[in-house]
Enzyme design. Structure first.
Site, PDB file in Angstrom:
ATOM      1  N   ARG A  88       0.832  -1.216   0.000  1.00  0.00           N
ATOM      2  CA  ARG A  88       0.000   0.000   0.000  1.00  0.00           C
ATOM      3  C   ARG A  88       0.859   1.256   0.000  1.00  0.00           C
ATOM      4  NH1 ARG A  88      -2.669  -2.730  -2.290  1.00  0.00           N
ATOM      5  NH2 ARG A  88      -4.408  -3.920  -1.501  1.00  0.00           N
ATOM      6  N   GLU A  91       2.010   1.536  -3.512  1.00  0.00           N
ATOM      7  CA  GLU A  91       0.878   2.043  -4.280  1.00  0.00           C
ATOM      8  C   GLU A  91       0.692   3.544  -4.029  1.00  0.00           C
ATOM      9  OE1 GLU A  91      -3.547   0.351  -4.986  1.00  0.00           O
ATOM     10  OE2 GLU A  91      -3.035   0.740  -2.884  1.00  0.00           O
ATOM     11  N   SER A 114      15.042  14.972   2.614  1.00  0.00           N
ATOM     12  CA  SER A 114      16.014  14.042   3.176  1.00  0.00           C
ATOM     13  C   SER A 114      15.332  12.904   3.932  1.00  0.00           C
ATOM     14  CB  SER A 114      16.947  14.786   4.135  1.00  0.00           C
ATOM     15  OG  SER A 114      17.846  13.881   4.748  1.00  0.00           O
TER      16      SER A 114
END
Length: 147
Positions: A88, A91, A114
């Site tokens: 997820r 995704e 960063s």
């Protein structure tokens, strides 16, 4: 004993001793997010931190030594993660990565956020429709320089 074996031993001992990542973070002396990353093999502990964790988890001396070695960062076994929770996040970056990039560049200019000078906080957010996961990430902006 290599770092992967140390990580496996830490997870096993954590379960055996019925400890949480937050409790182990108290032993380490840092946030639960950073400490969990360290105990899962992604950060380096100081000698004092490694010895404290070693004592809390009954780790052998070889494991305590490995906790002080700079790790090879990046722990996913495949390029595209197969674990549903980790997928997820993959995704999320596939869908919102260009949005993050566009908004960061518009607000800050040409550079990156960063992951070294970085903070993260993960908390549970109660919601009547089902609890939510709140993750706050804060990374220093690093502009690209010209030379």
């Amino acid at each position: 004993m290599n770092r992967e074996e140390v990580t496996d031993l830490i997870v096993t001992r954590k379960i055996e001793k019925k400890l949480t990542w937050a409790q182990l973070a108290e032993v380490v002396g840092h946030s639960k997010e950073w400490s969990t990353a360290a105990l899962l093999g992604q950060m380096t502990l100081t000698e004092a931190e490694a010895k404290a964790v070693g004592a809390a988890l009954d780790l052998p001396e070889a494991a305590i030594t490995q906790l002080q070695v700079v790790p090879y960062k990046g722990s996913l076994p495949t390029a595209v993660p197969t674990d549903p929770l980790i997928y997820r996040f993959y995704e999320l970056i596939n869908v919102y990565g260009t949005t993050f990039k566009a908004l960061i560049h518009e607000e800050f200019g040409d550079g990156i956020m960063s992951a070294i000078d970085f903070n993260m906080d993960l908390t549970r957010e109660p919601d009547p429709k089902g609890d939510r996961v709140r993750i706050t990430m804060s990374g220093k902006f690093l502009p690209y320089k010209t030379y």
